[in-house]
Design a protein around this motif. Structure first.
Motif, PDB file in Angstrom:
ATOM      1  N   UNK A 192       0.698  -1.322   0.121  1.00 46.14           N
ATOM      2  CA  UNK A 192      -0.225   0.218   0.250  1.00 46.14           C
ATOM      3  C   UNK A 192       0.930   1.320  -0.053  1.00 46.14           C
ATOM      4  N   UNK A 193       0.297   2.126  -0.330  1.00 46.54           N
ATOM      5  CA  UNK A 193       0.927   3.824  -0.238  1.00 46.54           C
ATOM      6  C   UNK A 193       1.459   3.902   0.982  1.00 46.54           C
ATOM      7  N   UNK A 194       2.371   4.687   1.485  1.00 47.38           N
ATOM      8  CA  UNK A 194       2.933   4.756   2.745  1.00 47.38           C
ATOM      9  C   UNK A 194       2.095   5.317   3.615  1.00 47.38           C
ATOM     10  N   UNK A 195       0.997   6.237   3.005  1.00 50.08           N
ATOM     11  CA  UNK A 195       0.075   7.113   3.965  1.00 50.08           C
ATOM     12  C   UNK A 195      -1.415   6.547   3.848  1.00 50.08           C
ATOM     13  N   UNK A 196      -1.433   5.467   3.276  1.00 51.27           N
ATOM     14  CA  UNK A 196      -2.916   4.838   3.439  1.00 51.27           C
ATOM     15  C   UNK A 196      -2.954   4.172   4.872  1.00 51.27           C
ATOM     16  N   UNK A 197      -4.201   4.541   5.471  1.00 49.81           N
ATOM     17  CA  UNK A 197      -4.298   4.048   6.842  1.00 49.81           C
ATOM     18  C   UNK A 197      -4.570   2.582   6.820  1.00 49.81           C
ATOM     19  N   UNK A 198      -4.147   1.914   7.877  1.00 44.27           N
ATOM     20  CA  UNK A 198      -4.244   0.457   8.369  1.00 44.27           C
ATOM     21  C   UNK A 198      -4.835   0.193   9.595  1.00 44.27           C
ATOM     22  N   UNK A 199      -5.895  -0.442   9.934  1.00 47.57           N
ATOM     23  CA  UNK A 199      -6.230  -0.742  11.279  1.00 47.57           C
ATOM     24  C   UNK A 199      -6.212  -2.065  11.355  1.00 47.57           C
ATOM     25  N   UNK A 200      -5.608  -2.858  12.571  1.00 45.23           N
ATOM     26  CA  UNK A 200      -5.566  -4.088  12.871  1.00 45.23           C
ATOM     27  C   UNK A 200      -6.103  -4.130  14.169  1.00 45.23           C
ATOM     28  N   UNK A 201      -7.240  -4.856  14.102  1.00 47.06           N
ATOM     29  CA  UNK A 201      -7.815  -5.281  15.482  1.00 47.06           C
ATOM     30  C   UNK A 201      -8.014  -6.670  15.559  1.00 47.06           C
ATOM     31  N   UNK A 202      -7.275  -7.016  16.762  1.00 44.45           N
ATOM     32  CA  UNK A 202      -6.935  -8.441  17.146  1.00 44.45           C
ATOM     33  C   UNK A 202      -7.484  -9.006  18.603  1.00 44.45           C
ATOM     34  N   UNK A 203      -7.897 -10.055  18.860  1.00 41.59           N
ATOM     35  CA  UNK A 203      -8.534 -10.505  19.668  1.00 41.59           C
ATOM     36  C   UNK A 203      -9.520  -9.633  20.601  1.00 41.59           C
ATOM     37  N   UNK A 204     -10.495  -9.184  19.579  1.00 42.05           N
ATOM     38  CA  UNK A 204     -11.516  -8.312  20.048  1.00 42.05           C
ATOM     39  C   UNK A 204     -12.323  -8.876  21.222  1.00 42.05           C
ATOM     40  N   UNK A 205     -12.538  -8.007  22.282  1.00 40.20           N
ATOM     41  CA  UNK A 205     -13.167  -8.119  23.380  1.00 40.20           C
ATOM     42  C   UNK A 205     -12.667  -9.191  24.700  1.00 40.20           C
ATOM     43  N   UNK A 206     -11.379  -9.736  24.167  1.00 38.40           N
ATOM     44  CA  UNK A 206     -10.696 -10.561  24.987  1.00 38.40           C
ATOM     45  C   UNK A 206      -9.629  -9.728  25.960  1.00 38.40           C
TER      46      UNK A 206
END
Length: 238
Positions: A192-206
């Motif tokens: 991806x382009x260097x300024x493209x935002x990336x969200x990682x959501x891991x182990x949600x609610x744990x």
């Protein structure tokens, strides 16, 4: 057909091994306590969940229909025969909400065709919880399921989703098989382009929940190990 039909309850479960009532409303417990017929993906885990949220339920009283990749589509109408006879049926998710990145939508479709009332119950959806916490556009978004495994095809798909995000101001959401999460994050950082935002959501609610949004270029310095941890990925280019 009786005029008084049973209902099809869409029953959510936890996203991991936490106490059910930490993330589920009491109404889910009440419905389970008053339901004896269930449509499930895995009977063993379904019975374990029911026992945790309703210890007094007599397991031998429960009837379970199996809905998985081996189920023939021609068998699905029979799963709703109890509803036609006036008995409520629960469609129980394996993790999160039924029919959302989870089996069950074909059964729900048949329920509508047969005039059976469909009742969705409140519970955790990893997709929506990730989007809520990402800081990205929650009014325009798309869930894309799994991306291609082949490296070149996956790269092309990531670039396509990035263009879609920019052209339509749309958050692009997808998932990966947990043991390939670290590789996915590496591909995001490199593709991806260097300024493209990336969200990682891991182990949600744990207790081990990890949610972070930052530019793709900064994920190359990631120290969080995502291996075998259920994760949601979201990208947005503005």
């Amino acid at each position: 057909m009786k005029s008084s039909l049973g209902k099809l309850y869409l029953i959510p479960t936890t996203l991991g091994d936490n106490e059910p009532l930490e993330v589920l409303p009491i109404s889910v417990k009440t419905i389970i306590e008053n339901t004896t017929v269930f449509i499930v993906e895995n009977e063993k885990t379904a019975r374990r969940f029911i026992k945790r949220i309703s210890p007094d339920t007599v397991q031998s009283d429960l009837k379970m229909f199996h809905l998985n990749k081996f189920t023939e589509s021609s068998d699905l109408p029979s799963f709703l025969e109890p509803c036609l006879a006036g008995t409520n049926v629960g469609l129980l998710s394996e993790a999160g909400c039924p029919s959302v990145a989870d089996p069950g939508s074909d059964v729900v479709k048949i329920a509508h065709e047969q005039g059976v009332q469909v009742v969705p119950l409140v519970g955790p959806s990893s997709i929506l919880l990730a989007l809520m916490s990402s800081g990205m556009n929650g009014q325009g978004f798309s869930f894309n399921g799994y991306l291609p495994i082949d490296k070149s095809e996956r790269k092309q798909e990531l670039k396509r989703l990035e263009r879609l995000s920019f052209d339509h101001n749309q958050s692009q959401i997808f998932i990966e098989t947990p043991y390939r999460n670290n590789k996915m994050l590496e591909d995001l950082s490199n593709t991806l382009g260097k300024n493209t935002m990336v969200c990682v959501a891991c182990d949600i609610t744990l207790p081990t929940e990890f949610i972070k949004t930052k530019p793709a270029s900064e994920w190359s310095k990631n120290t969080e190990d995502l291996h075998k941890r259920p994760s949601i990925f979201i990208i947005h280019k503005s």
